[in-house]
Write a protein that holds these residues in place. Structure first.
Motif, PDB file in Angstrom:
ATOM      1  N   ALA A 152       0.827  -1.206   0.000  1.00 47.63           N
ATOM      2  CA  ALA A 152       0.000   0.000   0.000  1.00 47.63           C
ATOM      3  C   ALA A 152       0.861   1.255   0.000  1.00 47.63           C
ATOM      4  CB  ALA A 152      -0.923  -0.009   1.212  1.00 47.63           C
ATOM      5  N   ALA A 185       2.261   1.773  -3.446  1.00 55.65           N
ATOM      6  CA  ALA A 185       1.191   2.256  -4.323  1.00 55.65           C
ATOM      7  C   ALA A 185       0.920   3.740  -4.097  1.00 55.65           C
ATOM      8  CB  ALA A 185      -0.078   1.438  -4.096  1.00 55.65           C
ATOM      9  N   HIS A 189      -3.422  -2.429  -5.811  1.00 55.97           N
ATOM     10  CA  HIS A 189      -3.691  -1.414  -4.790  1.00 55.97           C
ATOM     11  C   HIS A 189      -4.124  -0.083  -5.408  1.00 55.97           C
ATOM     12  CE1 HIS A 189      -2.593  -3.065  -0.801  1.00 55.97           C
ATOM     13  NE2 HIS A 189      -1.899  -3.936  -1.520  1.00 55.97           N
ATOM     14  N   LEU A 243      -7.663  -8.183  -2.438  1.00 58.49           N
ATOM     15  CA  LEU A 243      -7.436  -7.134  -3.441  1.00 58.49           C
ATOM     16  C   LEU A 243      -8.347  -7.323  -4.645  1.00 58.49           C
ATOM     17  CD1 LEU A 243      -3.538  -6.871  -3.371  1.00 58.49           C
ATOM     18  CD2 LEU A 243      -5.156  -5.112  -2.655  1.00 58.49           C
TER      19      LEU A 243
END
Length: 241
Positions: free
Chosen positions: A61, A64, A90, A185
């Motif tokens: 995360a 991202a 993400h 996800l």
């Protein structure tokens, strides 16, 4: 992050946002970029790779978030290889993202594999006496041995001189991102997601992908770094469905 090393080319949207795998750099997408016939593309060195600075701590995360500013709100297809494929997922909910393509993502991890990755994350970057040795280390870590000529100028971003010698620019702490959580996800994705693998990729099987998505793609005769081995093989995957 606005201090990422970024390569780009082509025209207007939709833009292909190309995210490399662990240990690699944006330069692995050079071959694919040459097949895009003027389409817009942007490829960053992910944080802690190549010419991009490291993060204080690594998670999928966090990586991202660091590259999210490269999403073109007018339309972006995010294409990620392996580690970069998880980062791409993400980004699936970001405004402007039309589709995600993940190639060669290792979707299943054992406790032993995660422990080994965590141990690697705790080790300092190794220093080598020569640039050639550092390049060899980079190619091994990125899985590019035999696929990229050690004398290729594109490897300049992958190694750096230090006061004691040479090392790769890759931050080993990035090994510590942990298990990707693919099922969650994919469940959260609101755009089309394509998962693909090279037929000879030992890191992920057809059956593992088929357990996650209804129509996984197998790229015949290719291995883990399919985008480097045969960049044109990815072209049919790049148009949003």
């Amino acid at each position: 992050m606005n201090d990422l090393r970024v390569r780009s080319g082509g025209g207007g949207p939709p833009t292909l946002l190309l995210l490399h795998g662990l240990g690699a750099t944006a330069d692995v997408w050079t071959g694919l970029a040459g097949h895009l016939d003027g389409a817009a593309w942007v490829a960053p060195d992910l944080p802690g790779h190549g010419g991009s600075p490291p993060l204080p701590a690594y998670s999928f995360a966090a990586v991202a978030e660091a590259v999210a500013g490269l999403v073109d709100p007018r339309g972006t297809v995010v294409v990620g290889h392996s580690f970069g494929g998880v980062v791409a997922l993400h980004l699936a909910a970001r405004p402007g993202v039309r589709a995600v393509v993940g190639v060669g993502i290792k979707v299943q991890w054992t406790g032993e594999e995660l422990a080994r990755a965590a141990a690697l994350a705790g080790r300092p970057a190794q220093t080598f006496a020569t640039r050639a040795e550092a390049v060899r280390r980079h190619l091994r870590v990125a899985g590019l041995d035999g696929l990229v000529d050690p004398d290729d100028p594109s490897l300049d971003a992958a190694v750096t001189a230090t006061g004691d010698g040479w090392r790769t620019t890759f931050d080993p702490a990035a090994f510590g991102v942990g298990e990707p959580g693919m099922a969650a996800l994919l469940a959260a994705a609101t755009v089309p997601v394509t998962l693909a693998r090279g037929e000879l990729d030992p890191m992920v099987s057809d059956a593992q992908l088929a357990a996650l998505v209804p129509e996984p793609v197998t790229l015949p005769g290719l291995g883990h770094n399919a985008h480097v081995e045969d960049p044109a093989a990815l072209l049919p995957l790049l148009s949003p469905r």
